[in-house]
Write a protein that holds these residues in place. Sequence first.
Motif, PDB file in Angstrom:
ATOM      1  N   GLU A 489     104.505  -4.979 -27.396  1.00  0.00           N
ATOM      2  CA  GLU A 489     104.124  -4.620 -28.763  1.00  0.00           C
ATOM      3  C   GLU A 489     104.681  -3.242 -29.114  1.00  0.00           C
ATOM      4  OE1 GLU A 489     102.997  -6.349 -31.049  1.00  0.00           O
ATOM      5  OE2 GLU A 489     101.893  -8.021 -30.160  1.00  0.00           O
ATOM      6  N   ALA A 498      95.318  -3.496 -39.180  1.00  0.00           N
ATOM      7  CA  ALA A 498      94.908  -4.722 -38.485  1.00  0.00           C
ATOM      8  C   ALA A 498      95.713  -4.911 -37.197  1.00  0.00           C
ATOM      9  CB  ALA A 498      95.090  -5.926 -39.408  1.00  0.00           C
ATOM     10  N   LYS A 499      97.011  -4.638 -37.279  1.00  0.00           N
ATOM     11  CA  LYS A 499      97.870  -4.772 -36.100  1.00  0.00           C
ATOM     12  C   LYS A 499      97.485  -3.738 -35.044  1.00  0.00           C
ATOM     13  CE  LYS A 499     101.583  -6.364 -33.945  1.00  0.00           C
ATOM     14  NZ  LYS A 499     101.623  -7.721 -33.404  1.00  0.00           N
ATOM     15  N   ARG A 501      94.510  -2.466 -34.496  1.00  0.00           N
ATOM     16  CA  ARG A 501      93.274  -2.890 -33.836  1.00  0.00           C
ATOM     17  C   ARG A 501      93.552  -3.962 -32.787  1.00  0.00           C
ATOM     18  NH1 ARG A 501      89.991  -3.200 -39.472  1.00  0.00           N
ATOM     19  NH2 ARG A 501      89.413  -0.992 -39.630  1.00  0.00           N
ATOM     20  N   LYS A 502      94.440  -4.895 -33.126  1.00  0.00           N
ATOM     21  CA  LYS A 502      94.800  -5.964 -32.184  1.00  0.00           C
ATOM     22  C   LYS A 502      95.446  -5.376 -30.935  1.00  0.00           C
ATOM     23  CE  LYS A 502      97.415 -10.338 -32.058  1.00  0.00           C
ATOM     24  NZ  LYS A 502      98.397 -10.051 -31.008  1.00  0.00           N
ATOM     25  N   ILE A 503      96.360  -4.412 -31.129  1.00  0.00           N
ATOM     26  CA  ILE A 503      97.030  -3.763 -29.993  1.00  0.00           C
ATOM     27  C   ILE A 503      96.020  -3.010 -29.137  1.00  0.00           C
ATOM     28  CG2 ILE A 503      98.631  -1.905 -29.366  1.00  0.00           C
ATOM     29  CD1 ILE A 503     100.332  -2.762 -31.811  1.00  0.00           C
ATOM     30  N   SER A 505      92.872  -3.558 -28.774  1.00  0.00           N
ATOM     31  CA  SER A 505      92.025  -4.524 -28.066  1.00  0.00           C
ATOM     32  C   SER A 505      92.750  -5.117 -26.863  1.00  0.00           C
ATOM     33  CB  SER A 505      91.605  -5.637 -29.043  1.00  0.00           C
ATOM     34  OG  SER A 505      90.944  -6.662 -28.359  1.00  0.00           O
ATOM     35  N   GLU A 506      94.012  -5.518 -27.059  1.00  0.00           N
ATOM     36  CA  GLU A 506      94.770  -6.150 -25.968  1.00  0.00           C
ATOM     37  C   GLU A 506      95.097  -5.165 -24.855  1.00  0.00           C
ATOM     38  OE1 GLU A 506      98.133  -7.981 -27.809  1.00  0.00           O
ATOM     39  OE2 GLU A 506      96.966  -9.673 -28.607  1.00  0.00           O
TER      40      GLU A 506
END
Length: 834
Positions: A489, A498-499, A501-503, A505-506
């Motif tokens: 990423e 939003a992106k 937050r996803k990063i 989290s992962e």
Amino acid sequence: MDFLRLQKALAFEAEAGFNDLQGNQYRFSEFLQIALGEPSPTIDRTDRQRLQTLAQKYSSYTDLAFADRQHLVAETRRAVYSIKQSVHQAQQELVKQELAKKSPAAESSQAVKPSTTKLKSSSGETSAKPGSGKIPELEQSVMYLAGVGPKSAEKLAKLGIITVRDLLYYYPREHIDYARQAKIRELKAGETATIVGTITACNCFTTVKNNKLTIFEVTIKDSSGKMKLSRFFMGSRFSGRGWQEQQKKMHPTGAAVAASGLVKETQYGLTLDNPQIEILEFDGEIDSDTIGRILPIYPLTEGVGADLVRRAMKSGLAAASRLAETLPEGLRSQYDLVDIQRAIAQIHFPDDRDSLDAARRRLVFDEFFYLQLGLLSRRYREQAKQTSVILQPEGSLITEFYDGLPFTLTKAQSRVVNEIQHDLTQAVPMNRLIQGDVGSGKTVVAVIALLAAIQAGYQGAFMAPTEVLAEQHYRKLVEWFSLLHLPVELLTGSTRVAKRRKIHSELLTGELPLLVGTHALIEDPVQFQKLGLIVIDEQHRFGVQQRARLQQKGDNPHVLTMTATPIPRTLALTLHGDLDVSQIDELPPGRKAIKTTVVSSKDRQATYDLMRREITDGRQIYVVLPLVEESEKLDLKSAVQAHADLQDNVFPDLKVGLLHGKMTSAAKDEAISAFRDRITQILVSTTVVEVGVDVPNASIMLIEHAERFGLSQLHQLRGRVGRGAAQSFCLLMTSSKSETARQRLKVLEQSQDGFFISEMDLRFRGPGAVLGTRQSGLPDFALASLVEDQEVLEIARDAAQKAIDKDPTLDRWAAMKAELDYRYTRLLGGAILT
């Protein structure tokens, strides 16, 4: 608080288009957070809170819109200016209060009689007062030195000279040797010399054409000949008859006189340029602070004259005897160094050239020695750490990656891979720098290290200084990692919420093995589950603090840094004395040398013809300029102007793209993608393309106003072409008539060797140019030169290494350790030791 440095940083950011400039140590926003967040206790409480509030705003500077950044910088500039004025007024008031305490009569008379005033030191001993004959204390104010006083002390403060210690360490920038006494007939143009003779004529008059210009002329005769000397005085105070008659009386015919200066040739014969002239006593002996001596020339600023600095220095120089020697006698003896007291005395008022050279050598040694000692101390502390990240250099993932590569690693790449793999198997965290020319294959080597971490269950972070470069690395890594079914990423300042937050989290769950990004990686929300290896590209653009913050996101992870800026050994020792260094000194086979030519404006049509032929053959072109917009002060073509000219007048049938730092991230991406996808045939750009834009189909790099760039930067730009199989060209366009400028550019014509080019750049322009920016994070040496003092740097490094080998804590040398702490906290801001 360093107001001047703050104001310069704010000015640079505004001039560069509010792009969050990257220095070597910090980005602009990070520097402002640090500088404003910890204001000096001497600043009023309300003002401190004001600065701290501004500091907090800079934590989100990268997320602000252009207009909001502009507004914040303007607000900060106003605040810094007004607070600086307040501090200055408070200091003036403090001086007045000190005077009032010192002499009750001062309040009424506004005058201090120095000969009757005394100051007690903290030990109770009487310090030096004007006329007292006592040796000054090192920490006392220069205000109390003979011939200085409060008004002159205020002027000296502009140079950073507050205490007597500051004064002693305010070194001359050069010396003029007036010690050589010569006969008039022996003089040669270009020399500095002193002549002694008698006055045969003297005149002083105001010129007819300019009633504010006064000329003083004196003719001197010795046994070998005559010489007329002239001095020029501008201002109405010199045009009065009284002053002019006084000069004639002071220089009567028949008086013995000495004059010193630079010998120059005029249409009337030899003379001395702006000579120092002094009437001698009857015995003819020269007893002067300037005539017949080696004269120190100090760096000055507006309102502070050379005479004031020399006068203060003469009064304070006795305090050199109070300086404690910090280097052990054995070390001084081994490296033939004079003691510190003599060195300080002789750097200011040397007895002769040999004494000056010995003094300078000792003080240059000190600058290099304590820098190296700090770097090696930090290296020792890093090596004392233990890491849980102990990796195996081989595995199925690495084997699969090797099998998928369409090429074989060069011998240099394989050697560096082996050095890295050895580091990864140790319990000590790796701290290695890879140096390699553009296109030498550093990224492949870094990927092999990252795969070693990933296959062992760890995560990797890959940090680049700009979004353009981060995006380029991300694209390449996705291409490789997709074959291995590994996700990658990208996180930058322009990544959507939003992106992000996803990063985040992962990363926490460990789903994401590798994150590529800019300095956004060091922000607090970015937390890794198990960070094992950090790769930092173009590492000299990041500061020690930034690298440390990223390291703190893991348990002493390994760190691999890379640079495509080949750095000469002297500069590498200065910047990277705490790192292990590997060099990839071999390019992949099959690469053709880039044909480099210096061209002038008369060759422009031929240049455009070559560009059109290459485009006809399916190739693409870069055109690089030093400015985004046209400058009224400089006669330079801008990127915007060049783009319009090429698109409308020269190549109206082609697509010409534009790329520069003031564009939004989306606009930059669009311009780069259009060029990469061959929608545009020509890309006009500023130095944004210096790193990160990888288009193998590009075959010509045209650089306008090439004389405006450093050689190392030109070499970096040249590296954007020559990445494919076709013959590539680099055209250095210049209209400069300067022979030196053209000689510099000829180096590029003659060599493709980045290390040789950077060495030449170091000699031509200094270390800031080699790193591509004056904001390079290099320590500010008062005397030392990385070009002229290479031999002293080598022995200083040797001495520092031996000291660390004997006692890494330095506890056995208390004075040396204290001096190291003083230099890094006071002079270098503690940057090296943190």
